[in-house]
Design a protein around this motif. Structure first.
Motif, PDB file in Angstrom:
ATOM      1  N   THR A 100       0.808  -1.214   0.000  1.00  0.00           N
ATOM      2  CA  THR A 100       0.000   0.000   0.000  1.00  0.00           C
ATOM      3  C   THR A 100       0.842   1.266   0.000  1.00  0.00           C
ATOM      4  O   THR A 100       0.348   2.348  -0.302  1.00  0.00           O
ATOM      5  CB  THR A 100      -0.900   0.047   1.239  1.00  0.00           C
ATOM      6  N   GLY A 101       2.116   1.163   0.406  1.00  0.00           N
ATOM      7  CA  GLY A 101       2.966   2.331   0.564  1.00  0.00           C
ATOM      8  C   GLY A 101       3.020   2.854   1.985  1.00  0.00           C
ATOM      9  O   GLY A 101       3.821   3.741   2.305  1.00  0.00           O
ATOM     10  N   TYR A 102       2.175   2.304   2.865  1.00  0.00           N
ATOM     11  CA  TYR A 102       2.105   2.805   4.242  1.00  0.00           C
ATOM     12  C   TYR A 102       3.400   2.568   5.008  1.00  0.00           C
ATOM     13  O   TYR A 102       3.901   3.456   5.718  1.00  0.00           O
ATOM     14  CB  TYR A 102       0.936   2.143   4.969  1.00  0.00           C
ATOM     15  N   ASN A 103       3.983   1.395   4.862  1.00  0.00           N
ATOM     16  CA  ASN A 103       5.229   1.083   5.562  1.00  0.00           C
ATOM     17  C   ASN A 103       6.357   2.016   5.100  1.00  0.00           C
ATOM     18  O   ASN A 103       7.144   2.518   5.915  1.00  0.00           O
ATOM     19  CB  ASN A 103       5.614  -0.377   5.299  1.00  0.00           C
ATOM     20  N   ALA A 124       2.002  -0.806  -7.223  1.00  0.00           N
ATOM     21  CA  ALA A 124       3.003   0.270  -7.196  1.00  0.00           C
ATOM     22  C   ALA A 124       2.374   1.609  -7.548  1.00  0.00           C
ATOM     23  O   ALA A 124       2.630   2.621  -6.900  1.00  0.00           O
ATOM     24  CB  ALA A 124       4.146  -0.058  -8.157  1.00  0.00           C
ATOM     25  N   GLU A 125       1.525   1.629  -8.573  1.00  0.00           N
ATOM     26  CA  GLU A 125       0.895   2.885  -8.982  1.00  0.00           C
ATOM     27  C   GLU A 125      -0.076   3.385  -7.910  1.00  0.00           C
ATOM     28  O   GLU A 125      -0.126   4.589  -7.617  1.00  0.00           O
ATOM     29  CB  GLU A 125       0.160   2.686 -10.306  1.00  0.00           C
ATOM     30  N   ALA A 126      -0.831   2.473  -7.307  1.00  0.00           N
ATOM     31  CA  ALA A 126      -1.736   2.874  -6.225  1.00  0.00           C
ATOM     32  C   ALA A 126      -0.952   3.422  -5.041  1.00  0.00           C
ATOM     33  O   ALA A 126      -1.363   4.407  -4.405  1.00  0.00           O
ATOM     34  CB  ALA A 126      -2.589   1.678  -5.793  1.00  0.00           C
ATOM     35  N   ASN A 132       1.582  10.337  -2.568  1.00  0.00           N
ATOM     36  CA  ASN A 132       1.396  11.723  -2.976  1.00  0.00           C
ATOM     37  C   ASN A 132       0.301  12.393  -2.150  1.00  0.00           C
ATOM     38  O   ASN A 132       0.461  13.521  -1.670  1.00  0.00           O
ATOM     39  CB  ASN A 132       1.051  11.772  -4.462  1.00  0.00           C
ATOM     40  N   ARG A 133      -0.803  11.673  -1.954  1.00  0.00           N
ATOM     41  CA  ARG A 133      -1.927  12.201  -1.178  1.00  0.00           C
ATOM     42  C   ARG A 133      -1.526  12.479   0.264  1.00  0.00           C
ATOM     43  O   ARG A 133      -1.995  13.435   0.885  1.00  0.00           O
ATOM     44  CB  ARG A 133      -3.078  11.197  -1.246  1.00  0.00           C
ATOM     45  N   VAL A 142       9.293   4.769  -5.587  1.00  0.00           N
ATOM     46  CA  VAL A 142       8.705   3.446  -5.817  1.00  0.00           C
ATOM     47  C   VAL A 142       9.179   2.919  -7.161  1.00  0.00           C
ATOM     48  O   VAL A 142       9.026   3.585  -8.196  1.00  0.00           O
ATOM     49  CB  VAL A 142       7.169   3.506  -5.781  1.00  0.00           C
ATOM     50  N   VAL A 143       9.763   1.732  -7.131  1.00  0.00           N
ATOM     51  CA  VAL A 143      10.316   1.098  -8.331  1.00  0.00           C
ATOM     52  C   VAL A 143       9.520  -0.167  -8.617  1.00  0.00           C
ATOM     53  O   VAL A 143       9.298  -0.983  -7.713  1.00  0.00           O
ATOM     54  CB  VAL A 143      11.799   0.739  -8.127  1.00  0.00           C
ATOM     55  N   VAL A 144       9.089  -0.349  -9.852  1.00  0.00           N
ATOM     56  CA  VAL A 144       8.431  -1.593 -10.242  1.00  0.00           C
ATOM     57  C   VAL A 144       9.497  -2.599 -10.654  1.00  0.00           C
ATOM     58  O   VAL A 144      10.311  -2.327 -11.546  1.00  0.00           O
ATOM     59  CB  VAL A 144       7.441  -1.368 -11.402  1.00  0.00           C
TER      60      VAL A 144
END
Length: 253
Positions: A100-103, A124-126, A132-133, A142-144
């Protein structure tokens, strides 16, 4: 160093509207839609518990039954892993498994410079949108890609943290970690099906031990079939791990 990342980062900004929960022991996971049951969604996201955010690699019904494939880690376990990292301000951190990006946002809130690798382009996009938000777009890259390969274009790193379990610790994590650096990763393999490993890196070699329990979904490239998973029923809390080029040595203390 450990700033109050819980108050600095709103977990709700990173959790999708549809999450997954178990209606009872032995029953299949079912979706919970924030728009239909906002109170229960808020309760689960505000808890210390893990939150399942994706099933079946985003392709519902891929395997017949519903299997969790991505989640937001339990907050109490995040704290343990952050403590094990022993962070200092401005350290560079490689995170394996953006989710999610939270960590990653929590690491950035503690002053780290974060590069996070996610194998699932949709996740990754989410995560980028959520970062950003929440105001962390300039603090997390973030790298895919395949997390087992790390992020060589951004190395070296002071710390490596994985949010997916490995039965073989990838050597690129060691190669991309500075001398004196540290790797914190969940381990599901020989002698233990859910350990938190802490490995210290020196001259291309990583050595450490299991310091706690940690049950995570596996790296996608290291998923095991049912027979292989059943073979991991032994639990030994006193494991010592040594990683060198081409070799992973697991011994008992």
């Amino acid at each position: 160093m450990q700033r109050d990342w819980r108050s600095a980062v709103d977990r709700r900004l990173f959790i999708p509207d549809v999450i997954w929960r178990s209606p009872g022991r032995g029953r299949q996971l079912e979706p919970l839609d924030r728009t239909q049951n906002p109170a229960e969604w808020e309760r689960l996201v505000a808890s210390d518990d893990p939150v399942i955010t994706q099933v079946d690699d985003g392709e519902l019904g891929k395997w017949g039954n519903v299997f969790p494939t991505s989640s937001s880690t339990a907050l109490w376990l995040m704290e343990r892993m952050f403590d094990a990292l022993n962070l200092a301000p401005r350290m560079t951190v490689l995170e394996i498994g953006t989710g999610t990006g939270y960590n990653a946002a929590a690491l950035a809130a503690m002053g780290s410079i974060v590069v996070s690798v996610e194998i699932d382009a949709g996740l990754a996009e989410a995560a980028r949108r959520s970062l950003n938000r929440a105001g962390f777009a300039d603090k997390v890259t973030v790298v895919v890609g395949d997390g087992e390969l790390g992020a060589p274009g951004h190395a070296p790193f002071d710390r490596v943290i994985a949010t997916a379990a490995a039965h073989t610790i990838p050597y690129p994590w060691v190669e991309q970690c500075k001398d004196g650096g540290r790797i914190v990763a969940p381990y599901t393999g020989e002698h233990n099906h859910g350990a938190l490993m802490v490995l210290d890196v020196n001259k291309g070699r990583a050595v450490g031990r299991a310091v706690d329990e940690a049950h995570f979904m596996p790296l996608r490239g290291q998923r095991l079939n049912q027979v292989e998973r059943q073979a991991l029923s032994r639990v030994a809390p006193d494991l010592i791990v040594e990683i060198t080029p081409g070799e992973q040595l697991i011994t008992r203390a």
